[in-house]
Design a protein around this motif. Structure first.
Motif, mmCIF file in Angstrom:
data_model
loop_
_atom_site.group_PDB
_atom_site.id
_atom_site.type_symbol
_atom_site.label_atom_id
_atom_site.label_comp_id
_atom_site.label_asym_id
_atom_site.label_seq_id
_atom_site.Cartn_x
_atom_site.Cartn_y
_atom_site.Cartn_z
ATOM 1 N N ALA A 66 47.989 40.814 31.273
ATOM 2 C CA ALA A 66 47.023 40.537 30.147
ATOM 3 C C ALA A 66 46.715 39.836 30.287
ATOM 4 O O ALA A 66 45.330 39.502 30.599
ATOM 5 C CB ALA A 66 47.451 41.530 29.256
ATOM 6 N N TYR A 67 47.253 38.774 30.108
ATOM 7 C CA TYR A 67 46.865 37.518 30.385
ATOM 8 C C TYR A 67 46.157 36.778 31.546
ATOM 9 O O TYR A 67 45.005 36.506 31.328
ATOM 10 C CB TYR A 67 48.032 36.022 30.415
ATOM 11 N N HIS A 68 45.908 37.015 32.256
ATOM 12 C CA HIS A 68 45.585 36.584 33.564
ATOM 13 C C HIS A 68 44.365 37.395 33.848
ATOM 14 O O HIS A 68 43.306 37.333 33.892
ATOM 15 C CB HIS A 68 46.512 36.822 34.662
ATOM 16 N N ALA A 69 44.565 38.397 33.788
ATOM 17 C CA ALA A 69 43.214 39.564 33.722
ATOM 18 C C ALA A 69 42.389 38.681 32.987
ATOM 19 O O ALA A 69 40.889 38.925 32.940
ATOM 20 C CB ALA A 69 43.929 40.914 33.309
ATOM 21 N N ARG A 70 43.015 38.644 31.240
ATOM 22 C CA ARG A 70 41.825 38.061 30.825
ATOM 23 C C ARG A 70 40.935 37.043 31.099
ATOM 24 O O ARG A 70 39.620 37.257 31.010
ATOM 25 C CB ARG A 70 42.505 37.987 29.012
ATOM 26 N N MET A 71 41.635 36.063 31.302
ATOM 27 C CA MET A 71 41.056 34.898 32.392
ATOM 28 C C MET A 71 40.144 35.235 33.701
ATOM 29 O O MET A 71 39.206 34.931 33.110
ATOM 30 C CB MET A 71 42.601 33.713 32.359
ATOM 31 N N ALA A 72 40.154 36.215 34.035
ATOM 32 C CA ALA A 72 39.717 36.804 35.352
ATOM 33 C C ALA A 72 38.254 37.663 34.490
ATOM 34 O O ALA A 72 37.622 36.902 35.509
ATOM 35 C CB ALA A 72 40.167 36.956 36.095
ATOM 36 N N GLY B 80 34.386 36.444 35.210
ATOM 37 C CA GLY B 80 33.907 37.560 36.211
ATOM 38 C C GLY B 80 34.149 37.656 37.008
ATOM 39 O O GLY B 80 33.355 38.593 37.676
ATOM 40 N N SER B 81 35.538 37.399 37.813
ATOM 41 C CA SER B 81 36.422 37.991 38.640
ATOM 42 C C SER B 81 36.055 39.668 38.630
ATOM 43 O O SER B 81 36.055 40.136 39.237
ATOM 44 C CB SER B 81 37.311 37.399 39.106
ATOM 45 N N PHE B 82 37.130 39.639 37.704
ATOM 46 C CA PHE B 82 38.003 41.541 37.277
ATOM 47 C C PHE B 82 38.343 41.128 35.638
ATOM 48 O O PHE B 82 38.665 40.493 35.439
ATOM 49 C CB PHE B 82 38.844 41.309 38.551
ATOM 50 N N GLY B 83 39.006 42.368 35.492
ATOM 51 C CA GLY B 83 39.230 42.590 34.668
ATOM 52 C C GLY B 83 40.843 43.652 34.591
ATOM 53 O O GLY B 83 41.153 43.922 35.242
ATOM 54 N N PHE B 84 41.568 43.819 32.847
ATOM 55 C CA PHE B 84 42.687 44.643 33.199
ATOM 56 C C PHE B 84 43.027 46.046 33.509
ATOM 57 O O PHE B 84 43.148 46.522 35.005
ATOM 58 C CB PHE B 84 43.056 44.723 32.434
ATOM 59 N N ASP B 85 41.280 46.618 34.091
ATOM 60 C CA ASP B 85 40.910 47.623 34.210
ATOM 61 C C ASP B 85 41.272 47.962 35.613
ATOM 62 O O ASP B 85 41.445 48.721 36.553
ATOM 63 C CB ASP B 85 39.952 48.730 33.920
#
Length: 284
Positions: free
Chosen positions: A77-83, A87-92
């Motif tokens: 979740a942490y990496h996905a949030r930073m991404a 504007g790179s990608f999200g958790f979904d």
């Protein structure tokens, strides 16, 4: 601005976790430590949490496993949030990508293909991964290698195994275990020559690396995971050394004040006690 957990949106646990992570990273009232983190600073924690999951599995502690899996999920979740913030990608997107990959790699489950057994499935899985690596290499304008995709971030022993397994697929391997044992003796001889000689730091490092790599090769030939074997050896050393400390302490002495001969005597005592315990345990 202050917030409370009551401000978090209701919903499934995953949605709540994502909302918690977003709150921690919110410049308006978030956690100062979390706001300072980057992909690079968080990556070591991600690796550490994965190892703690493995430790919980090894010990059979299911309560600890639940907690450690949660810690590992937080890393995702942490990496996905930073991404998402950049504007790179999200958790979904992460969840969607891995779901689609699993569907693509299991056509016998989600499609019309059939596989004879687990071994056949492993072969099909590896072929699909090889095809994916080849397509990636082509898209990047380079020649594909059988060693593509073996991450340099892996622990050295684990990476050595993966590199060797990849090479084996194209026939690059010792034909017999005895050949590997002979190679170990050869590498030890080269190391001894360097030890007896100038002891150049770089050459010593090279020779020790050759010995370790060849020992990994032997472990692979024997069906032993070297990472697990070394972890088990570490635990054994720790258990026995703590026994040495207990013995020295029982003698009214300090561990750093006794000669090696005394510590060795206690070490042998601990080993003998372990052997006796093992042979005296019931077998049924």
């Amino acid at each position: 601005m202050t917030h409370s957990s009551d401000d978090l949106p209701p919903g499934p646990p995953i949605a709540r976790l994502i909302a918690v992570m977003a709150r921690l990273r919110n410049p308006d009232g978030g956690c100062p430590w979390d706001l300072e983190q980057t992909f690079e600073t968080i990556a070591p924690f991600t690796i550490e949490e994965a190892y703690e999951v493995a430790e919980a599995v090894t010990t059979g502690d299911r309560a600890a496993l639940k907690d450690e899996l949660g810690d590992l999920l937080l890393q995702v979740a942490y990496h996905a949030r930073m991404a998402e913030e950049e504007g790179s990608f999200g958790f979904d997107d992460v969840a969607t990508a891995i779901a689609e990959k699993m569907i693509r790699r299991h056509p016998h489950v989600f499609g019309d293909e059939t596989v004879a057994d687990a071994e056949a499935q492993t072969g099909a899985w590896e072929q699909q991964k090889a095809d994916e690596r080849a397509r990636k290499a082509k898209a990047e304008g380079r020649t594909a290698s059988v060693l593509d995709g073996v991450s340099t971030a892996l622990p050295a022993l684990m990476r050595a195994v993966k590199l060797q397994r990849r090479a084996v697929r194209v026939g690059f391997d010792w034909p017999d275990t005895s050949d590997v044992v002979a190679k170990i003796h050869e590498e030890l001889g080269e190391l001894q020559t360097e030890v007896d000689g100038e002891r150049d730091a770089n050459r010593l490092e090279d020779e020790i690396g050759d010995v370790l790599f060849t020992v990994v090769n032997l472990a692979r030939h024997l069906g032993v995971d070297p990472e697990t074997a070394l972890r088990r050896c570490n635990a054994k050393f720790e258990r026995r050394f703590r026994g040495v400390e207990d013995g020295v302490r029982a003698d009214g002495q300090a561990i750093d004040a006794v000669p090696l001969s005394v510590m060795e005597a206690h070490w042998q005592r601990v080993k003998a006690a372990e052997r006796f315990k093992k042979t005296s345990e019931p077998t049924d």
